[in-house]
Write a protein that holds these residues in place. Structure first.
Motif, short mmCIF file in Angstrom:
data_model
loop_
_atom_site.label_atom_id
_atom_site.label_comp_id
_atom_site.label_asym_id
_atom_site.label_seq_id
_atom_site.Cartn_x
_atom_site.Cartn_y
_atom_site.Cartn_z
N SER A 93 10.81 -29.93 23.20
CA SER A 93 9.84 -30.16 22.14
C SER A 93 9.49 -28.88 21.38
CB SER A 93 8.57 -30.77 22.73
OG SER A 93 8.89 -31.85 23.56
N ASN A 94 9.99 -27.73 21.85
CA ASN A 94 9.71 -26.45 21.19
C ASN A 94 8.24 -26.21 20.96
OD1 ASN A 94 12.08 -25.02 20.86
ND2 ASN A 94 12.74 -26.39 19.19
N LEU A 95 7.47 -26.54 21.97
CA LEU A 95 6.02 -26.38 21.84
C LEU A 95 5.57 -25.39 22.87
CD1 LEU A 95 5.14 -30.14 21.68
CD2 LEU A 95 4.91 -28.52 19.80
N ASP A 96 4.44 -24.79 22.60
CA ASP A 96 3.91 -23.83 23.54
C ASP A 96 3.02 -24.57 24.55
OD1 ASP A 96 3.57 -21.42 24.69
OD2 ASP A 96 1.96 -20.78 23.35
N ILE A 97 3.62 -25.58 25.21
CA ILE A 97 2.85 -26.34 26.19
C ILE A 97 3.54 -26.19 27.53
CG2 ILE A 97 1.91 -28.59 26.83
CD1 ILE A 97 2.48 -29.55 24.00
N THR A 98 2.84 -25.71 28.52
CA THR A 98 3.40 -25.68 29.87
C THR A 98 2.91 -26.94 30.59
OG1 THR A 98 1.52 -24.36 30.56
CG2 THR A 98 3.56 -23.18 30.06
N PRO A 99 3.67 -27.42 31.57
CA PRO A 99 3.26 -28.67 32.21
C PRO A 99 1.80 -28.65 32.66
CG PRO A 99 5.45 -28.06 32.95
CD PRO A 99 4.96 -26.94 32.08
N GLY A 100 1.34 -27.53 33.19
CA GLY A 100 -0.02 -27.47 33.72
C GLY A 100 -1.11 -27.43 32.67
N SER A 101 -0.75 -27.17 31.41
CA SER A 101 -1.79 -26.94 30.40
C SER A 101 -2.27 -28.23 29.73
CB SER A 101 -1.28 -25.98 29.33
OG SER A 101 -0.35 -26.63 28.50
N ALA A 102 -1.58 -29.36 30.01
CA ALA A 102 -2.02 -30.61 29.39
C ALA A 102 -3.40 -30.98 29.91
CB ALA A 102 -1.02 -31.72 29.71
N ARG A 103 -4.22 -31.53 29.04
CA ARG A 103 -5.54 -31.99 29.46
C ARG A 103 -5.50 -33.51 29.57
NH1 ARG A 103 -8.08 -31.26 25.12
NH2 ARG A 103 -6.28 -30.33 24.10
N SER A 104 -5.97 -34.02 30.67
CA SER A 104 -5.91 -35.47 30.84
C SER A 104 -7.16 -36.01 31.50
CB SER A 104 -4.70 -35.88 31.67
OG SER A 104 -3.98 -34.79 32.11
N ALA A 105 -7.28 -37.33 31.43
CA ALA A 105 -8.38 -38.04 32.09
C ALA A 105 -7.99 -39.50 32.18
CB ALA A 105 -9.66 -37.92 31.29
N TYR A 106 -8.60 -40.23 33.11
CA TYR A 106 -8.48 -41.68 33.06
C TYR A 106 -9.48 -42.18 32.04
CZ TYR A 106 -4.67 -43.08 35.80
OH TYR A 106 -3.37 -43.30 36.18
N VAL A 107 -9.00 -43.01 31.12
CA VAL A 107 -9.85 -43.47 30.02
C VAL A 107 -9.75 -44.99 29.85
CG1 VAL A 107 -9.67 -41.29 28.74
CG2 VAL A 107 -8.00 -43.12 28.29
N ARG A 108 -10.75 -45.52 29.19
CA ARG A 108 -10.70 -46.92 28.73
C ARG A 108 -10.70 -46.91 27.22
NH1 ARG A 108 -14.30 -51.44 31.44
NH2 ARG A 108 -12.52 -51.22 32.85
N TRP A 109 -9.70 -47.55 26.62
CA TRP A 109 -9.67 -47.71 25.17
C TRP A 109 -10.11 -49.12 24.83
CZ3 TRP A 109 -4.79 -45.20 22.42
CH2 TRP A 109 -4.91 -43.80 22.51
N GLU A 110 -11.07 -49.18 23.88
CA GLU A 110 -11.51 -50.48 23.39
C GLU A 110 -10.88 -50.71 22.02
OE1 GLU A 110 -15.83 -51.09 23.39
OE2 GLU A 110 -15.56 -52.35 21.60
#
Ligand code: V55
Ligand code: FE
Length: 488
Positions: A322-339
């Motif tokens: 993806s040629n992005l400056d994203i390392t696997p550990g740097s992603a931010r996540s959460a369990y979410v509910r989308w309405e």
């Protein structure tokens, strides 16, 4: 002679290929007791490459499909694992070497197997390595790049490619189907339904006996890696995260998927009693990616979708392209509910956080498609110790959690610094008011061995009810499913 496997994360340590077809009768129960009411088969799919990658490197996700069956009977447990004899594996064994190039890129294959025909590609190239399902009296091994393989549930012998008696048109079938516990129907889809990198998505339904009763096609906004989808009693939700395929990149010998955090995420929502032509589209502008949905339900025109939303894909090989400056550990996540509100004039989604990040969400089969309370999923908790490398993502999960999505109550068990866990399965109980059990493989990093643990689903924090020894190292599975003995 077969050369050593590459010295990379995907093939070393716990990820070293296993390649052993095995049958072990009456495993040793090292601690506790296996509840006698657990009777049936737990099927699991494991990518396990027969040969080192032809191009010197490849991802874990390309490994040949090995299916394992853990049979529970009155407190006894037997183990069995066997390769799915795909066209891919047969060709490799005949040549006695790897013949396939990059993950899902047929343009990089050896001429012996090179096939660019959209109609047959899903038959000839798939490794059948992701999910075993039981439906309509058939055991199927699935991978999203091709057709299902039917296996004998007793011997795990491969019967052949399954195409619903010649009726199925889509060249691909997802590994994440959705079972309707009320009608017995199986809902599924295929992305890249009519060829590599296409935007065409199929939506299919099989009735309770496994007859294909519906197949419709539609175009998505882009060709997305749609790993999972989700269905409610009234609606079907197709997620398009901007992890996309590009035909020119593939022809140039590149990777199938790259992530574009600038592109929006789209959720297509349709009513089950209408056609794909009536699809309503919802949009989310921040970077988003997800592989698995926990569950979803409808309340009138409102659709609620629960999942682990991240800001990037977890697989290192997808981030590299993806040629992005994203390392696997740097992603931010959460369990979410989308309405998603179908009665509103807006295409926006409303997000609320329901739990800490993780993956492998699972609810009891009886709760599929309806409003529910309890889900089980896995997390990485740094408090347990530094990461242990296992599986296609890298750091393995070291915590199992039971989440009450209504109250937010989280009950967890941590596995400490030297153990990781593979995906759990939920086993229902026949006792009234009993939440059932969880079973999963535990990777023992000190001894490079494996165990199966059984837990009370209601109380994972209490630790194992039984610890079952496996006299060999099990490579990391992808998904599994439980089939009660009375279903055979
Ligand atoms: C996943 C697994 C795959 C694959 C694509 O877990 C995505 C996600 C085991 O194969 O090909
Ligand atoms: Fe998956």
């Amino acid at each position: 002679m077969t050369a050593p496997f590459p010295k990379t994360m995907d093939y070393q340590g716990f990820n070293a290929p296993n390649r052993i077809e095995a049958q072990i009768y009456d495993l040793v129960v090292a601690e506790g007791e296996v509840p006698a009411e657990i009777n049936g088969a737990w099927f699991r799919c494991i990518p396990d490459p027969q040969y080192p990658p032809m191009l010197g490197e490849d991802t874990y996700l390309s490994g040949d499909g090995m299916v394992s069956k853990v049979w529970f009977e009155n407190g006894h447990v037997d183990y069995q694992q066997r390769y799915v004899m795909t066209e891919r594996l047969k060709a490799e064994r005949k040549a006695r070497r790897g013949l396939h190039g990059k993950y899902r890129n047929p343009y990089t294959d050896d001429p012996i197997v090179q096939n660019l025909d959209a109609e047959t590609l899903g038959v000839t190239r798939t490794a059948a390595n992701t999910t075993p399902i039981w439906h309509g009296g058939r055991l199927l091994a699935l991978k999203e790049d091709g057709r299902a393989h039917e296996l004998d549930p007793e011997t795990l012998e491969t019967k052949g490619v399954f195409d619903f008696g010649g009726k199925l048109r889509t060249a691909t079938m997802t590994a994440h189907t959705r079972y309707d516990p009320e009608t017995g129907e199986l809902h599924f889809y295929g992305y890249q339904a009519d060829g590599i990198a296409s935007k065409t998505v199929s939506y299919c339904v099989a009735d309770k006996d496994g007859n294909l009763i519906r197949e419709e096609w539609f175009e998505g906004p882009y060709s997305s890696l749609m790993h999972d989808f989700v269905v409610t009693r009234d609606h079907v939700i197709f997620p398009f995260f901007p992890l996309t395929a590009d035909l020119d990149r593939l022809k140039g010998g590149g990777h199938m998927f790259a992530f574009d955090p600038e592109a929006p995420t789209w959720f297509g929502v349709m009513r089950r009693d209408q056609s794909v032509k009536e699809m309503r589209w919802f949009k989310y502008d921040d970077p988003a990616c997800s592989f698995h949905f926990m569950n979803a339900f409808s309340d009138g025109d409102k659709v609620f979708v629960d999942f682990g939303r991240s800001t990037a894909p977890p697989f290192p090989f997808m981030l590299e392209t993806s040629n992005l400056d994203i390392t696997p550990g740097s992603a931010r996540s959460a369990y979410v509910r989308w309405e998603l509100d179908l009665s509103a004039n807006s295409d926006a989604v409303k997000e609320t956080v329901i739990g800490p990040p993780g993956d492998f969400p699972r609810v009891a089969d009886k709760d599929f498609m309806r409003e529910y309370e309890i889900a089980w999923y896995q997390r990485f908790d740094i408090e347990q110790g530094p990461p242990n490398i296992v599986g296609p993502v890298g750091p393995g999960f070291n915590t199992i959690s039971r989440l009450n999505v209504k109250t937010g109550d989280l009950r967890s068990f941590g596995f400490g610094p030297h153990r990781t866990i593979q995906e759990h399965v939920h086993i229902p109980s026949k006792q009234d008011g009993h939440e059932g059990y969880l079973a999963f493989v535990v990777d023992l990093h000190e001894t490079m061995g494996s165990e199966i643990w059984v837990m009370e689903a209601a109380h994972p924090e209490n630790g194992p009810l039984a610890r079952i020894e496996i006299p060999m190292r099990l490579r990391c599975q992808v998904h599994g499913n439980w089939v009660d003995a009375d279903q055979f």
